[in-house]
Design an enzyme around this catalytic site. Structure first.
Site, PDB file in Angstrom:
ATOM      1  N   HIS A  72       0.800  -1.115  -0.018  1.00  0.00           N
ATOM      2  CA  HIS A  72       0.044  -0.025  -0.025  1.00  0.00           C
ATOM      3  C   HIS A  72       0.789   1.144  -0.011  1.00  0.00           C
ATOM      4  O   HIS A  72       1.677   1.573   1.116  1.00  0.00           O
ATOM      5  CB  HIS A  72      -0.900   0.140   1.331  1.00  0.00           C
ATOM      6  N   TYR A 200      -9.221   5.668   7.186  1.00  0.00           N
ATOM      7  CA  TYR A 200      -9.400   5.683   8.556  1.00  0.00           C
ATOM      8  C   TYR A 200     -10.537   6.827   8.700  1.00  0.00           C
ATOM      9  O   TYR A 200     -10.140   8.011   8.139  1.00  0.00           O
ATOM     10  CB  TYR A 200      -8.073   6.407   9.288  1.00  0.00           C
ATOM     11  N   PRO A 292      -4.933   0.301  18.719  1.00  0.00           N
ATOM     12  CA  PRO A 292      -4.563  -0.083  17.284  1.00  0.00           C
ATOM     13  C   PRO A 292      -4.617   0.755  16.050  1.00  0.00           C
ATOM     14  O   PRO A 292      -4.446   0.549  14.976  1.00  0.00           O
ATOM     15  CB  PRO A 292      -5.521  -1.145  17.033  1.00  0.00           C
ATOM     16  N   LYS A 296       0.551  -0.371  15.004  1.00  0.00           N
ATOM     17  CA  LYS A 296       1.900  -0.463  15.543  1.00  0.00           C
ATOM     18  C   LYS A 296       1.905  -1.539  16.457  1.00  0.00           C
ATOM     19  O   LYS A 296       3.221  -1.797  16.722  1.00  0.00           O
ATOM     20  CB  LYS A 296       2.112   0.893  16.287  1.00  0.00           C
ATOM     21  N   TYR A 384       3.860   6.270  10.129  1.00  0.00           N
ATOM     22  CA  TYR A 384       2.867   5.186   9.698  1.00  0.00           C
ATOM     23  C   TYR A 384       3.851   4.066   9.093  1.00  0.00           C
ATOM     24  O   TYR A 384       3.637   3.023   9.340  1.00  0.00           O
ATOM     25  CB  TYR A 384       1.630   5.616   8.812  1.00  0.00           C
TER      26      TYR A 384
HETATM   27  P1  RFL Z   1       1.023 -12.052  21.608  1.00  0.00           P
HETATM   28  O1  RFL Z   1       0.418 -12.105  20.300  1.00  0.00           O
HETATM   29  O2  RFL Z   1      -0.041 -11.514  22.676  1.00  0.00           O
HETATM   30  O3  RFL Z   1       1.329 -13.534  21.877  1.00  0.00           O
HETATM   31  C1  RFL Z   1       1.832 -13.841  23.280  1.00  0.00           C
HETATM   32  C2  RFL Z   1       1.939 -15.149  23.419  1.00  0.00           C
HETATM   33  O4  RFL Z   1       2.193 -15.664  24.645  1.00  0.00           O
HETATM   34  C3  RFL Z   1       1.417 -16.811  25.266  1.00  0.00           C
HETATM   35  N1  RFL Z   1       1.273 -16.668  26.691  1.00  0.00           N
HETATM   36  C4  RFL Z   1       1.876 -17.539  27.234  1.00  0.00           C
HETATM   37  N2  RFL Z   1       2.708 -18.651  27.113  1.00  0.00           N
HETATM   38  C5  RFL Z   1       3.225 -19.523  28.130  1.00  0.00           C
HETATM   39  N3  RFL Z   1       2.959 -19.043  29.279  1.00  0.00           N
HETATM   40  C6  RFL Z   1       2.329 -17.901  29.731  1.00  0.00           C
HETATM   41  N4  RFL Z   1       2.094 -17.646  31.137  1.00  0.00           N
HETATM   42  C7  RFL Z   1       1.748 -17.261  28.900  1.00  0.00           C
HETATM   43  N5  RFL Z   1       0.875 -16.021  28.830  1.00  0.00           N
HETATM   44  C8  RFL Z   1       0.744 -15.796  27.616  1.00  0.00           C
HETATM   45  C9  RFL Z   1      -0.114 -16.319  24.623  1.00  0.00           C
HETATM   46  O5  RFL Z   1      -0.942 -17.609  24.525  1.00  0.00           O
HETATM   47  C10 RFL Z   1       0.409 -15.721  23.317  1.00  0.00           C
HETATM   48  O6  RFL Z   1       0.472 -17.016  22.242  1.00  0.00           O
HETATM   49  O7  RFL Z   1       1.866 -11.036  21.932  1.00  0.00           O
HETATM   50  P2  RFL Z   1       3.408 -10.648  20.876  1.00  0.00           P
HETATM   51  O8  RFL Z   1       3.871 -11.984  20.309  1.00  0.00           O
HETATM   52  O9  RFL Z   1       4.131  -9.657  21.707  1.00  0.00           O
HETATM   53  O10 RFL Z   1       2.704 -10.052  19.546  1.00  0.00           O
HETATM   54  C11 RFL Z   1       1.829  -8.733  19.833  1.00  0.00           C
HETATM   55  C12 RFL Z   1       1.031  -8.721  18.628  1.00  0.00           C
HETATM   56  O11 RFL Z   1      -0.004  -9.782  18.853  1.00  0.00           O
HETATM   57  C13 RFL Z   1      -0.081  -7.176  19.026  1.00  0.00           C
HETATM   58  O12 RFL Z   1       0.814  -6.394  19.345  1.00  0.00           O
HETATM   59  C14 RFL Z   1      -0.719  -7.053  17.874  1.00  0.00           C
HETATM   60  O13 RFL Z   1      -1.673  -7.862  17.440  1.00  0.00           O
HETATM   61  C15 RFL Z   1      -1.466  -5.666  17.840  1.00  0.00           C
HETATM   62  N6  RFL Z   1      -2.297  -5.218  16.643  1.00  0.00           N
HETATM   63  C16 RFL Z   1      -1.823  -4.639  15.721  1.00  0.00           C
HETATM   64  N7  RFL Z   1      -0.603  -4.346  15.573  1.00  0.00           N
HETATM   65  C17 RFL Z   1       0.130  -4.032  14.319  1.00  0.00           C
HETATM   66  O14 RFL Z   1       1.383  -4.049  14.205  1.00  0.00           O
HETATM   67  N8  RFL Z   1      -0.642  -3.627  13.285  1.00  0.00           N
HETATM   68  C18 RFL Z   1      -2.108  -3.983  13.292  1.00  0.00           C
HETATM   69  O15 RFL Z   1      -2.810  -3.662  12.257  1.00  0.00           O
HETATM   70  C19 RFL Z   1      -2.679  -4.191  14.421  1.00  0.00           C
HETATM   71  N9  RFL Z   1      -4.032  -4.346  14.484  1.00  0.00           N
HETATM   72  C20 RFL Z   1      -3.877  -5.417  16.843  1.00  0.00           C
HETATM   73  C21 RFL Z   1      -4.622  -4.924  15.802  1.00  0.00           C
HETATM   74  C22 RFL Z   1      -4.344  -5.861  18.135  1.00  0.00           C
HETATM   75  C23 RFL Z   1      -5.899  -6.013  18.113  1.00  0.00           C
HETATM   76  N10 RFL Z   1      -6.262  -6.680  19.085  1.00  0.00           N
HETATM   77  C24 RFL Z   1      -7.392  -7.729  19.279  1.00  0.00           C
HETATM   78  C25 RFL Z   1      -5.666  -6.384  20.511  1.00  0.00           C
HETATM   79  C26 RFL Z   1      -5.787  -5.110  16.021  1.00  0.00           C
HETATM   80  C27 RFL Z   1      -6.597  -5.520  17.020  1.00  0.00           C
HETATM   81  C28 RFL Z   1      -7.956  -5.718  17.200  1.00  0.00           C
HETATM   82  C1  PHB Z   2      -6.415  -4.541  10.592  1.00  0.00           C
HETATM   83  O1  PHB Z   2      -6.088  -4.647   9.113  1.00  0.00           O
HETATM   84  O2  PHB Z   2      -6.651  -5.382  11.392  1.00  0.00           O
HETATM   85  C2  PHB Z   2      -5.796  -3.148  11.008  1.00  0.00           C
HETATM   86  C3  PHB Z   2      -5.242  -2.078  10.117  1.00  0.00           C
HETATM   87  C4  PHB Z   2      -4.880  -1.212  10.495  1.00  0.00           C
HETATM   88  C5  PHB Z   2      -5.050  -0.668  11.760  1.00  0.00           C
HETATM   89  C6  PHB Z   2      -5.414  -1.544  12.684  1.00  0.00           C
HETATM   90  C7  PHB Z   2      -5.826  -2.529  12.277  1.00  0.00           C
HETATM   91  O3  PHB Z   2      -4.478   0.504  12.121  1.00  0.00           O
END
Ligand code: RFL
Ligand code: PHB
Length: 389
Positions: A72, A200, A292, A296, A384
């Site tokens: 993108h 957005y 989100p 990031k 971004y």
């Molecule tokens: P995770 O993905 O939470 O993984 C942690 C893992 O540790 C396990 N765990 C354990 N294992 C052993 N013993 C324990 N006591 C444990 N406790 C936990 C868990 O089961 C899990 O498998 O952390 P990690 O690896 O640091 O990754 C971080 C990302 O997942 C997170 O920052 C992103 O998903 C955030 N996020 C977004 N980030 C972006 O860069 N771009 C995006 O577009 C974006 N969109 C989002 C998002 C997060 C969202 N939600 C639901 C929070 C959109 C949403 C809606």
């Molecule tokens: C997504 O596609 O899940 C997404 C994209 C951009 C954002 C947050 C979530 O800022």
């Protein structure tokens, strides 16, 4: 059992670190609380910075991403029917990659399995011992029996609710937090995205985001109340509300269909300091959370992995500990800038329950400034696409 690096958590941070280390002959065991299927069922991030894509390449797991991901060159910010196009290439000289976190995680698991590296799933009661000594170890329960994993270092990649952060004594730890008074209701649907770039959308009814995973799979979000329940949002109600918040042109082009996933996420900004305690290093959501809006979370997990990987590499290959000693300082310097950007995007685009008419005017003036200022657009674009590591 003994390993060089014990990694707690098999999410994207733990898997990426494990794969990078494996490629350099450094042994790591991953302990994951859930099953692999459960980790892969989480629908989360969708936008990858170039830094993360480069790490995937370095880890040898970028082949599918290079074939399937979408590049993108920009994004749209809208306010009711007014739109500002932010040109990433023009202002920041690069694009972002649209490829789901689920796919990143799947590619990393496949590579890990092909390499024969060890991941232990469904572990319970993980405890980190002696992190401030020269001989740390981790205990856990697997299939009802207590196990011990001795190691040189522990990487705490266990997300916001993990045990790693809490292992650092409260006397050493400072936590900074801001909880937002709303959440995001997200759906995934097998429909073509409404636009070729993300939208957005700020509106008088609240924020909405039009995103995607591929040309046949769309991801949409609506700002919602924290008291809302997923069950009370029918697909029809979601699509109706989305149409009201996005520019008319997009609303008319929107293709709707049944949702295949629907969930609500609360919004939070959070940082813990320091990110290292002795031989324990926190990575990703274990150390920091962003709302989100700036896409990031996963990307700042990747920058932590970059600093930790290089620190560990210098330790094992060159007997140089500067990288691991300065890990917390280097990682946090970038984390705080990313926190600022995510907070700013969130503050700019959402409706706040206590918002005054003055606050609203400030948001409108800022969007108006953004629409006419190259400098403001460049600042947004550079943040971004990703600040340098
Ligand atoms: P995770 O993905 O939470 O993984 C942690 C893992 O540790 C396990 N765990 C354990 N294992 C052993 N013993 C324990 N006591 C444990 N406790 C936990 C868990 O089961 C899990 O498998 O952390 P990690 O690896 O640091 O990754 C971080 C990302 O997942 C997170 O920052 C992103 O998903 C955030 N996020 C977004 N980030 C972006 O860069 N771009 C995006 O577009 C974006 N969109 C989002 C998002 C997060 C969202 N939600 C639901 C929070 C959109 C949403 C809606
Ligand atoms: C997504 O596609 O899940 C997404 C994209 C951009 C954002 C947050 C979530 O800022």
């Amino acid at each position: 059992m003994r390993t060089q690096v014990a990694i707690i958590g098999g999410g994207p941070s733990g898997l990426l670190l494990g794969q990078l280390l494996h490629r350099k002959g450094i042994d790591a065991v991953i302990l994951e609380r859930q099953t692999k299927a459960h980790v892969l069922s989480r629908i989360r991030a969708g936008v990858l910075e170039q830094g993360l894509v480069d790490l995937m390449r370095e880890a040898g797991v970028s082949a599918r991403l290079e074939r399937e991901a979408l590049l993108h060159d920009g994004t749209i910010l809208s306010y009711d029917n007014d739109q500002v196009h932010i040109d990433f290439r023009k202002h920041a000289g690069s694009a972002v990659t649209v490829y789901g976190q689920t796919e990143v995680t799947r590619d990393l698991y496949e590579a890990r399995e092909a390499a024969g590296a060890q991941t232990i799933f469904q572990v319970e009661g993980v405890e980190i011992h002696g992190a401030d000594s020269d001989a740390p170890y981790v205990t856990y329960v697997k299939d009802g029996s207590e196990q011990r994993l001795d190691c040189d270092f522990v990487a705490g990649c266990d997300g916001f609710h993990g045990v790693s952060r809490k292992t650092i004594p409260e006397s050493v730890r400072t936590e900074y937090e801001k909880v937002y008074p709303f959440g995001w209701l997200g759906i995934l649907s097998e429909t073509p995205p409404v636009n070729h770039e993300l939208i957005y959308a700020s509106s008088s009814r609240g924020f909405a985001l039009c995103s995607m995973r591929n040309p046949h799979l769309s991801r949409y979000y609506l700002q919602c109340s924290l008291s809302d329940k997923v069950e009370s949002w029918s697909d029809e109600a979601f699509w109706d509300e989305l149409r009201r918040r996005i520019p008319q042109e997009a609303a008319e082009a929107l293709v709707t269909g049944p949702s295949i996933e629907k969930s609500i996420a609360p919004l939070r900004s959070f940082v813990t300091e320091p990110m290292r305690w002795g031989r324990l290093f926190l990575c990703g959501d274990a150390a920091h959370i962003v709302p989100p809006t700036g896409a990031k979370g996963l990307n700042s997990a990747a920058s932590d992995v970059h600093y930790l990987y290089h620190g560990l590499l210098s330790h094992y290959q060159d007997k140089d500990d500067e990288g691991i000693e300065r890990y917390s300082e280097k990682a946090l310097a970038r984390v705080w800038k990313v926190e600022r950007f995510s907070w700013w995007m969130t503050s700019l685009l959402h409706r706040f329950p206590e918002q005054t008419e003055f606050d609203l005017k400030m948001q409108q003036a800022e969007i108006a400034y953004l629409s006419e200022s190259d400098v403001a657009q460049a600042a947004l674009a550079r943040n971004y696409v990703g600040l340098p590591y």
